[in-house]
Design an enzyme around this catalytic site. Structure first.
Site, short mmCIF file in Angstrom:
data_model
loop_
_atom_site.label_atom_id
_atom_site.label_comp_id
_atom_site.label_asym_id
_atom_site.label_seq_id
_atom_site.Cartn_x
_atom_site.Cartn_y
_atom_site.Cartn_z
N CYS A 257 -20.97 -20.77 22.90
CA CYS A 257 -20.82 -21.16 24.31
C CYS A 257 -22.10 -21.66 24.97
CB CYS A 257 -20.25 -19.98 25.09
SG CYS A 257 -18.60 -19.52 24.52
N1 LIG Z 1 -16.11 -17.25 20.88
C1 LIG Z 1 -16.22 -17.06 22.17
O1 LIG Z 1 -16.84 -16.09 22.58
C2 LIG Z 1 -15.56 -17.97 23.17
C3 LIG Z 1 -15.43 -17.55 24.49
C4 LIG Z 1 -14.82 -18.36 25.41
C5 LIG Z 1 -14.37 -19.62 25.02
N2 LIG Z 1 -14.52 -20.05 23.74
C6 LIG Z 1 -14.00 -21.37 23.40
O2 LIG Z 1 -12.76 -21.20 22.72
C7 LIG Z 1 -12.58 -22.22 21.75
C8 LIG Z 1 -12.35 -21.59 20.38
O3 LIG Z 1 -13.52 -20.86 20.04
P1 LIG Z 1 -13.51 -19.71 18.95
O4 LIG Z 1 -14.79 -18.96 19.18
O5 LIG Z 1 -12.23 -18.96 18.97
O6 LIG Z 1 -13.63 -20.57 17.62
P2 LIG Z 1 -13.48 -20.03 16.11
O7 LIG Z 1 -14.26 -20.97 15.28
O8 LIG Z 1 -13.76 -18.57 16.05
O9 LIG Z 1 -11.94 -20.20 15.80
C9 LIG Z 1 -11.30 -21.43 15.77
C10 LIG Z 1 -10.19 -21.37 14.74
O10 LIG Z 1 -9.45 -22.58 14.85
C11 LIG Z 1 -9.07 -22.98 13.54
N3 LIG Z 1 -8.76 -24.39 13.64
C12 LIG Z 1 -9.59 -25.44 13.77
N4 LIG Z 1 -8.90 -26.58 13.90
C13 LIG Z 1 -7.60 -26.24 13.83
C14 LIG Z 1 -6.40 -26.98 13.90
N5 LIG Z 1 -6.40 -28.29 14.09
N6 LIG Z 1 -5.23 -26.31 13.78
C15 LIG Z 1 -5.22 -24.98 13.59
N7 LIG Z 1 -6.33 -24.23 13.54
C16 LIG Z 1 -7.50 -24.85 13.66
C17 LIG Z 1 -10.25 -22.62 12.69
O11 LIG Z 1 -9.87 -22.48 11.32
C18 LIG Z 1 -10.69 -21.28 13.30
O12 LIG Z 1 -10.08 -20.17 12.67
C19 LIG Z 1 -13.81 -23.10 21.84
O13 LIG Z 1 -13.55 -24.14 22.73
C20 LIG Z 1 -14.84 -22.17 22.44
O14 LIG Z 1 -15.85 -22.87 23.13
C21 LIG Z 1 -15.08 -19.23 22.80
#
Ligand SMILES: NC(=O)c1ccc[n+]([C@@H]2O[C@H](COP(=O)([O-])OP(=O)(O)OC[C@H]3O[C@@H](n4cnc5c(N)ncnc54)[C@H](O)[C@@H]3O)[C@@H](O)[C@H]2O)c1
Length: 401
Positions: A257
């Site tokens: 983030c």
């Molecule tokens: N991690 C955090 O603390 C956090 C907090 C708030 C917001 N976010 C936001 O949330 C979003 C997701 O982040 P995250 O940390 O969960 O990411 P992550 O990398 O932990 O998880 C994403 C998942 O999506 C899967 N993926 C990717 N493309 C895909 C597709 N086309 N179809 C199906 N699955 C797919 C990946 O295999 C992975 O398991 C981002 O935009 C991030 O900025 C993250």
């Protein structure tokens, strides 16, 4: 109601665990290893207990899949996929585009699509809706909403239930259905007048953190130059009961983030002719901290790190998680190696990283603490090398920021 959650990472799996208490959830993820683990009840995310996952699986309220045909009968879809930066540090919406293709091609009746991925204002209206429409039948008109995720993985005091959720639909109907969904597992909902406001609020929250971290990182350098303690000064400032919020210095920022989201805001600002100089500079100050730390370590060690064994303690981007995305440890290690140091790292929470294993916490010439997990004792860190530089403020007795 059946809910499909696209992306089963930090955000998607956390939402699945909460939504699964009330709805049937199918977690769709493109990574077969994650899916197979999840279906065996193995969680890869701090904050999602395996016992919770196993209970949901047993009750038939959760399953993971890579098979898009298994999601087509859902009533509601949450998109929780990565929104990184490209190699040129521009917003990369390719994962969002792929998720939109999955939605467009598979849902043959109207669903509510909620985006939880972080992106710039206008993403829901100008990218997600058109992308889904590109792949779906012209006969179907889906509903669209945004509710940016605020989860802080590994955090105990604030969670899905007690963290207020900002949201907005593209239509009043989409807003009403979004409220209905989240109200089942979130105590406080805050509706805003447009998706763009919700998207901007999320980016501004993280930009606020980024610039305040940069400010305190710059101040740490000023305090050192003046020969005063940064921590004592911050504690003194923090006695003011209003108008001040304490941030602490570090070797830089990490995670998905803080190093990424402000650049999304800067990019859309500049595209619209508004300067984002402050945001850009804050990012640079945070990136430069790793060099400042290594400069200090080098100066304290006779002006050369050539051939010295250096143990970097803690490579996760923050305490008590195994997440190494964008970790400041990477740049610290790079600077140390460029100066001829023989670098290993200790982090048993992370275990294996970049093909290397966590080294024992002992026997180095120099230790540099980047992240201190609770399980690592300060006295063990002090015993690991005759010179310890602490960037966390959690190792009393060490040299530090
Ligand atoms: N991690 C955090 O603390 C956090 C907090 C708030 C917001 N976010 C936001 O949330 C979003 C997701 O982040 P995250 O940390 O969960 O990411 P992550 O990398 O932990 O998880 C994403 C998942 O999506 C899967 N993926 C990717 N493309 C895909 C597709 N086309 N179809 C199906 N699955 C797919 C990946 O295999 C992975 O398991 C981002 O935009 C991030 O900025 C993250």
């Amino acid at each position: 109601m059946k809910v499909c959650i696209i992306g089963q990472g930090y955000v998607g799996l956390t939402i699945s665990a909460h939504a699964g208490q009330h709805f049937e959830v199918v977690g769709f993820d493109s990574n077969p290893n994650i899916v197979s683990q999840l279906n065996r009840g193995i969680s890869h995310i701090e904050g999602v207990e395996e016992s919770t996952l196993q209970k949901l699986i047993k009750a038939g309220r959760y399953r993971a899949t890579t098979n898009s045909s298994e999601i087509s009968d859902a009533d509601l879809v949450v998109i929780a996929v990565p929104t990184p930066l490209t190699s040129k540090r521009k917003p990369d919406l390719s994962f969002i585009e792929a998720a939109c293709q999955t939605v467009g091609e598979n849902f043959k009746r109207q669903v509510l699509v909620i985006n939880e991925s972080t992106s710039f204002p206008g993403t829901l209206r100008n990218y997600i809706k058109p992308a889904i429409e590109k792949y779906s039948s012209p006969m179907i008109e889906h509903m669209y909403a945004i509710s940016p995720e605020r989860v802080d993985p590994g955090r105990g005091d604030f969670n899905q239930k007690n963290t207020p959720r900002v949201f907005a639909g593209l239509t009043p109907e989409a807003s009403a259905k979004t409220r209905e969904f989240y109200s089942k597992f979130c105590d406080e909902l805050f509706e805003v007048s447009s998706p763009e406001v919700a998207e901007a609020a999320k980016l501004f929250e993280n930009t606020f953190r980024q610039v305040n971290i940069a400010l305190v990182n710059e101040f740490a350098q000023i305090a050192h130059a003046l020969g005063i303690s940064v921590y004592e000064t911050l504690d003194a400032a923090n006695t003011k009961p209003y108008g001040f919020m304490k941030f602490t210095p570090s070797a830089g920022v990490g995670g998905h983030c803080i190093p990424v989201d402000p650049t999304y805001l800067a990019a859309i600002a500049e595209e619209n002719g508004a300067p984002a100089t402050f945001i850009r500079r804050a990012n640079e100050v945070n990136l430069e901290m790793s060099k400042y730390v290594v400069d200090r370590v080098q100066a304290d060690n006779g002006g050369s790190l050539e051939g010295k064994t250096v143990l970097v303690v803690g490579v996760a981007y923050k305490p008590n998680v195994a997440d190494v995305r964008e970790t400041a440890a990477e740049l610290v290690i790079e600077h140390l190696r460029q100066r001829g140091a023989v670098v290993s790292w200790h982090d048993d929470v992370v275990g294996i990283w970049n093909g290397e294993n966590s080294a024992p916490l002992s026997g180095a010439d120099i230790a540099v603490v980047v992240t201190k997990h609770d399980e690592v004792k300060a006295r063990d860190i002090l015993g690991s090398a005759p010179y310890v530089f602490d960037t966390t403020g959690k190792v009393p007795g060490a040299t530090g920021l």
